[in-house]
Design a protein around this motif. Structure first.
Motif, PDB file in Angstrom:
ATOM      1  N   THR A  93       0.832  -1.196   0.000  1.00 14.07           N
ATOM      2  CA  THR A  93       0.000   0.000   0.000  1.00 14.07           C
ATOM      3  C   THR A  93       0.872   1.253   0.000  1.00 14.07           C
ATOM      4  O   THR A  93       2.038   1.225   0.411  1.00 14.07           O
ATOM      5  CB  THR A  93      -0.920   0.035   1.238  1.00 14.07           C
TER       6      THR A  93
ATOM      7  N   PRO B 172      -4.465   2.193  -1.170  1.00 14.59           N
ATOM      8  CA  PRO B 172      -3.960   1.331  -2.244  1.00 14.59           C
ATOM      9  C   PRO B 172      -3.379   2.137  -3.400  1.00 14.59           C
ATOM     10  O   PRO B 172      -3.877   3.217  -3.733  1.00 14.59           O
ATOM     11  CB  PRO B 172      -5.208   0.554  -2.694  1.00 14.59           C
TER      12      PRO B 172
ATOM     13  N   GLY C 254      -3.239  -1.953  -6.390  1.00 19.32           N
ATOM     14  CA  GLY C 254      -4.154  -2.332  -5.326  1.00 19.32           C
ATOM     15  C   GLY C 254      -5.585  -1.971  -5.652  1.00 19.32           C
ATOM     16  O   GLY C 254      -6.521  -2.735  -5.383  1.00 19.32           O
TER      17      GLY C 254
ATOM     18  N   ILE D 262      -3.590  -4.939   4.131  1.00 18.27           N
ATOM     19  CA  ILE D 262      -2.515  -4.123   3.574  1.00 18.27           C
ATOM     20  C   ILE D 262      -1.263  -4.241   4.438  1.00 18.27           C
ATOM     21  O   ILE D 262      -1.329  -4.557   5.624  1.00 18.27           O
ATOM     22  CB  ILE D 262      -2.917  -2.644   3.441  1.00 18.27           C
TER      23      ILE D 262
ATOM     24  N   ALA E 150      -3.260   5.019   5.654  1.00 21.64           N
ATOM     25  CA  ALA E 150      -3.347   3.982   4.618  1.00 21.64           C
ATOM     26  C   ALA E 150      -4.584   3.125   4.789  1.00 21.64           C
ATOM     27  O   ALA E 150      -5.252   2.761   3.806  1.00 21.64           O
ATOM     28  CB  ALA E 150      -2.094   3.112   4.655  1.00 21.64           C
TER      29      ALA E 150
ATOM     30  N   LEU F 173      -7.830   2.596   2.293  1.00 17.68           N
ATOM     31  CA  LEU F 173      -8.392   1.305   1.882  1.00 17.68           C
ATOM     32  C   LEU F 173      -9.884   1.260   2.180  1.00 17.68           C
ATOM     33  O   LEU F 173     -10.676   0.795   1.344  1.00 17.68           O
ATOM     34  CB  LEU F 173      -7.665   0.172   2.607  1.00 17.68           C
TER      35      LEU F 173
END
Length: 324
Positions: A197, A202, A206, A225, A243, A247
């Protein structure tokens, strides 16, 4: 370090050897066989599942005793690495050790006898992987099925990385198709995808993986991730949260899920100590990440690796407190 004539170590193992300078400070699915162990307490929340499962790698010299660590920390699940390809489309531990009759099967039996269980990690950063070697989704599903049958698994984790799998549209689709097949053929089986990631969520590959999982109706239970290798002296807590939120936003967009549904389908797989690029996750930072994960009820928490967590098993003990 292994001889340079051997295959390159998985990325996480290479990091492990470098980062030893840092002080080391569960599933609701029914089993396919009657004698398979029940899921540990605290698991089984719809729509996802809850699993605290740090990596244990038996292919690295002098691995710790899985049952000793269980007794010391309260951990119940392990993610065992790595299932690769041998002689074409055939699964084997590290492309070398057979599925049954060796140390891996013996270890799995001991973990289960102690009240725990395992999920295998299929793939990884390097090595001869099943995704590129199995020519069709059906052939790849057959390889996965051999692993499922060998251990009467409740879950499988495909760690999709590097250019040969993660950055290959054909192999991405092949993996998704294979996971769809084994899910249909094994009622109750949970499927996990683990992938890299950015610190914002992503990357393009991803995003494609998530979009194709919906388009192919692969019915993936958990998208895990690996929030590290961001570069520089990263804020490992802040970037992990950012992150993961990225996602969540992507899963909501693709699947139409609520926040709660998206979180329940998310996993975090961190790296204790030093990452490949020198980022440091301390026990205090990992505790923050675990507490955030509990507060947001994500589905899975893992780290690479128990092998690197000697002698006090701090990160493993922290992970054992993950309740989802």
């Amino acid at each position: 370090m292994r001889s340079p004539t051997r295959r390159r170590l998985p990325r996480r193992v290479t990091t492990a050897l470098v980062s030893l300078v840092v002080p080391f400070a569960a599933l609701a699915a029914p089993a396919r066989a009657a004698d398979a162990p029940a899921a540990p307490a605290g698991e089984g929340r719809a729509p996802g599942f809850v699993q605290a499962a740090p990596y244990l790698y038996l292919g690295w010299g002098n691995p710790p005793s899985a049952t000793d660590v269980m007794r010391a920390t309260g951990i119940k699940w392990y993610t065992m690495a790595f299932i690769l390809a041998r002689n074409g489309c055939n699964p084997a531990w590290d492309s070398q050790r057979p599925l049954t009759g060796g140390v891996d099967e013996t270890t799995i039996k001991s973990i289960r006898a102690a009240g725990g269980d395992i999920v295998p990690s299929i793939g990884g950063w390097s090595g001869n992987k099943l995704g590129p070697n199995c020519s069709t989704p059906q052939a790849l599903a057959g390889a996965y099925q051999k692993v499922i049958d060998a251990y009467r698994l409740k879950a499988v984790d495909v760690d999709i990385e590097n250019t040969d799998e993660f950055e290959s549209p054909a192999v991405q689709d092949r993996i998704l198709g294979a996971l769809k097949i084994v899910k249909q053929n094994n009622p109750g089986l949970r499927t996990i995808l683990t992938f890299p990631t950015l610190n914002t969520g992503p990357n393009s590959w991803g995003n494609r993986l998530i979009e194709r999982s919906k388009a192919l109706q692969a019915d993936i239970d958990n998208f895990t991730i690996m929030p590290f290798n961001f570069g520089g002296h990263a804020d490992m807590y802040g970037n992990t949260v950012k992150a993961t939120e990225g996602l969540k936003t992507k899963l909501k967009s693709v699947y139409g899920w609520s926040d709660a549904e998206a979180y329940a389908h998310i996993g975090i797989s961190g790296m204790n100590g030093n990452s490949d690029v020198g980022e440091v996750t301390t026990p205090q930072i990992w505790t923050q990440i675990r507490d955030w994960s509990n507060a947001h009820h994500i589905g899975r928490l893992s780290f690479w690796a128990v092998n690197r967590d000697r002698p006090s098993w701090q990160f493993t003990s922290i992970t054992a407190g993950f309740t989802g």
